[in-house]
Design a protein around this motif. Structure first.
Motif, short mmCIF file in Angstrom:
data_model
loop_
_atom_site.label_atom_id
_atom_site.label_comp_id
_atom_site.label_asym_id
_atom_site.label_seq_id
_atom_site.Cartn_x
_atom_site.Cartn_y
_atom_site.Cartn_z
N GLN A 360 16.45 -6.76 -7.70
CA GLN A 360 16.48 -6.33 -6.30
C GLN A 360 15.55 -5.14 -6.08
OE1 GLN A 360 20.39 -5.60 -4.76
NE2 GLN A 360 19.67 -5.14 -2.70
N ALA A 361 15.47 -4.26 -7.07
CA ALA A 361 14.57 -3.11 -6.94
C ALA A 361 13.12 -3.56 -6.83
CB ALA A 361 14.75 -2.18 -8.14
N LEU A 362 12.76 -4.60 -7.60
CA LEU A 362 11.40 -5.13 -7.52
C LEU A 362 11.15 -5.76 -6.15
CD1 LEU A 362 8.68 -5.86 -8.83
CD2 LEU A 362 9.76 -7.93 -9.72
N SER A 363 12.15 -6.49 -5.65
CA SER A 363 12.02 -7.14 -4.35
C SER A 363 11.79 -6.10 -3.25
CB SER A 363 13.29 -7.95 -4.05
OG SER A 363 13.20 -8.57 -2.79
N CYS A 364 12.55 -5.02 -3.30
CA CYS A 364 12.39 -3.96 -2.31
C CYS A 364 11.00 -3.33 -2.41
CB CYS A 364 13.46 -2.90 -2.49
SG CYS A 364 15.13 -3.46 -2.07
N TYR A 365 10.50 -3.17 -3.64
CA TYR A 365 9.18 -2.56 -3.79
C TYR A 365 8.08 -3.47 -3.26
CZ TYR A 365 5.21 -0.14 -5.78
OH TYR A 365 4.03 0.52 -5.92
N ILE A 366 8.22 -4.79 -3.49
CA ILE A 366 7.24 -5.73 -2.94
C ILE A 366 7.22 -5.63 -1.42
CG2 ILE A 366 6.62 -8.16 -2.70
CD1 ILE A 366 7.97 -8.63 -5.44
N ASN A 367 8.40 -5.60 -0.82
CA ASN A 367 8.47 -5.46 0.64
C ASN A 367 7.84 -4.15 1.11
OD1 ASN A 367 9.76 -7.92 0.95
ND2 ASN A 367 11.81 -7.01 0.86
N GLU A 368 8.06 -3.10 0.34
CA GLU A 368 7.49 -1.80 0.68
C GLU A 368 5.96 -1.86 0.70
OE1 GLU A 368 7.73 2.28 1.73
OE2 GLU A 368 9.27 0.73 1.60
N LEU A 370 4.19 -4.55 1.23
CA LEU A 370 3.81 -5.37 2.38
C LEU A 370 3.86 -4.56 3.67
CD1 LEU A 370 5.71 -8.69 1.53
CD2 LEU A 370 3.25 -8.28 1.36
N ILE A 371 4.84 -3.70 3.80
CA ILE A 371 4.95 -2.84 4.98
C ILE A 371 3.75 -1.91 5.06
CG2 ILE A 371 6.28 -0.93 5.97
CD1 ILE A 371 8.81 -2.40 4.92
N ILE A 372 3.36 -1.34 3.93
CA ILE A 372 2.20 -0.44 3.90
C ILE A 372 0.94 -1.20 4.30
CG2 ILE A 372 0.72 0.92 2.38
CD1 ILE A 372 3.26 1.69 0.83
N TRP A 373 0.81 -2.44 3.80
CA TRP A 373 -0.36 -3.26 4.16
C TRP A 373 -0.38 -3.54 5.66
CZ3 TRP A 373 -0.47 -8.42 5.98
CH2 TRP A 373 -1.74 -8.99 6.05
N LEU A 374 0.77 -3.93 6.23
CA LEU A 374 0.83 -4.20 7.66
C LEU A 374 0.55 -2.94 8.48
CD1 LEU A 374 3.97 -6.52 7.78
CD2 LEU A 374 1.63 -7.18 8.37
N LYS A 375 1.05 -1.83 8.02
CA LYS A 375 0.83 -0.55 8.73
C LYS A 375 -0.66 -0.25 8.83
CE LYS A 375 1.81 4.40 8.13
NZ LYS A 375 0.47 4.79 7.64
N GLU A 376 -1.40 -0.47 7.73
CA GLU A 376 -2.83 -0.21 7.73
C GLU A 376 -3.60 -1.28 8.51
OE1 GLU A 376 -4.39 2.52 6.63
OE2 GLU A 376 -2.33 3.25 6.36
#
Length: 415
Positions: A360-368, A370-376
């Motif tokens: 689950q920790a890895l899953s959350c990091y992957i999403n994190e 992706l969020i940074i990519w979308l933000k940029e």
């Protein structure tokens, strides 16, 4: 030219198929797999012809430094043609050695996997309270050629096999700075035959020795990493010391910083709870005390179990951060999924075998990421610009396309 050695052409072709499947970099001749395949018939014939006539001399191997925890490791990368030549011997004779090797040797063997080694270790940790975790320092670099060739001669009476293996063992290494190193010990990690030869060496160095000296103690070895399960601390200390002496006798050294005596603490075993080492890492998994639940009664208890290790989670996070697609601002979300899903699927298939919830920790990091990519990517629109907006945008994508990214299927998203 007369043929002095019977090398089946089919063995050469089978070797080529394995080399192509494994891919890999080019050697010192800079000939890639695609270059080799462009004139496949001629190249395979040349390998077969030279092997059959006894005139095959391997070129040097290309030294390549790859990062590892705490430093680097130097691989020896043979040319594509040399990989095919080595693989031909492996195709012809691997089954002969497979019949010899011990059931508790798992590394680089057909029909055996890391998961097999992890499963047998998991069961034994429930049965035995103590584990000797050991690592052999520089196994592939320090194998004695003399001792290895004694084993080769014992199991390969064919003089031509002995001749070629000797040539491969002594082929020079071309270092990254262009200098050439003469090899007097070791079998370079990266060669097709190296895993088979190292297993043959370790069969006599430790495996047979363990069966003879400690017939009642279960053990597991994967290449240079090994575990011995013991009933008491005194027994574990004795096994560790005698194993260290045995390795010195065959020219190897136990790694002092990576060798430990571990107490398998859980709800049933608290007698030595103050022992400083109560966990160990093996094949990317960390074995330690974890919560478990009885499926029938719902009772929660603590059991000594494997799950992806903390260090490995950090390494995967660093690898994800370096993925080029997450720096491509003109890519589409489908492009990102197409690039990342094979990587994520591989991680989940390997590290999700035991204690899946730990990912689950890895899953959350992957999403994190992706969020940074979308933000940029959308920093000038309402979709991005801030982390909160990017989070909401990714949540909408998840709700409409919950199977877009592989890890979302497990329900471990942050939404």
């Amino acid at each position: 030219m007369s043929r002095t050695i019977n090398i089946p052409k089919e063995a050469v072709f089978q070797s080529w198929k394995m080399v192509k499947e494994n891919q890999g970099s080019y050697g010192i001749d800079k000939q890639s797999i695609s270059d080799f395949e462009a004139d496949l018939s001629s190249h395979l014939y040349r390998v077969w012809n030279r092997l059959s006539s006894g005139s095959y001399y391997p070129p040097g191997v290309k030294g390549v430094d790859i990062p590892k925890r705490g430093g680097t490791r130097r691989l020896g990368v043979p040319t594509v043609a040399d990989r095919v030549a080595q693989g031909t011997i492996k195709v012809m004779f691997e089954s002969r050695l497979e019949a010899l090797f011990d059931n508790d040797s798992y590394g680089y063997r057909p029909g055996r996997s890391c998961h097999d080694a992890l499963e047998v270790t998991r069961r034994r940790c429930w049965q035995y309270s103590w584990v000797v975790e050991y690592d052999i320092r520089g196994l592939f670099d320090n194998i004695s050629h003399d001792l290895l060739m004694k084993a080769v001669c014992r199991h390969f009476p064919e003089t031509w096999v002995q001749m070629y293996i000797k040539r491969w063992l002594t082929a020079p290494m071309v270092n990254p700075d262009g200098t050439i190193s003469v090899r007097e010990t070791g079998t370079p990690q990266g060669g097709v035959l190296s895993p088979l030869l190292s297993n043959l060496f370790m069969h006599y160095a430790t495996d047979l020795w363990m069966r003879r000296e400690f017939p009642d103690l279960p053990w597991c070895r994967y290449a240079d990493d090994g575990l011995v399960h013991c009933l008491s601390l005194k027994q574990a200390q004795m096994v560790r010391d005698r194993l260290a002496r045995r390795l010195r006798e065959v020219g190897l050294e136990i790694h002092p910083e990576k060798t430990h005596i571990v107490y398998c603490r859980d709800d049933r075993r608290r007698k030595c709870s103050d022992w400083p080492k109560t966990s160990f890492e093996f094949l990317g998994y960390e074995f330690t005390e974890r919560f478990a639940r009885n499926q029938e009664t719902g009772h929660v208890f603590r059991r000594f179990l494997p799950a992806i290790g903390r260090n490995r989670l950090k390494e995967l996070g660093e690898k994800l951060k370096k993925q080029p697609v997450l720096r491509a601002m003109f890519a589409l979300i489908d492009d990102v999924a197409q690039a990342l899903n094979p990587i994520i699927r591989g991680w989940y298939n390997y590290y999700g075998k035991f204690y899946l919830s730990r990912l689950q920790a890895l899953s959350c990091y992957i999403n994190e990421r992706l969020i940074i990519w979308l933000k940029e990517k959308y920093r000038r629109s309402k979709k991005g610009g801030t982390k909160a907006r990017a989070y909401r945008f990714l949540r909408k994508i998840f709700q409409s396309r919950p199977k877009l990214f592989y890890h979302w299927k497990y329900g471990f998203s942050t939404f």
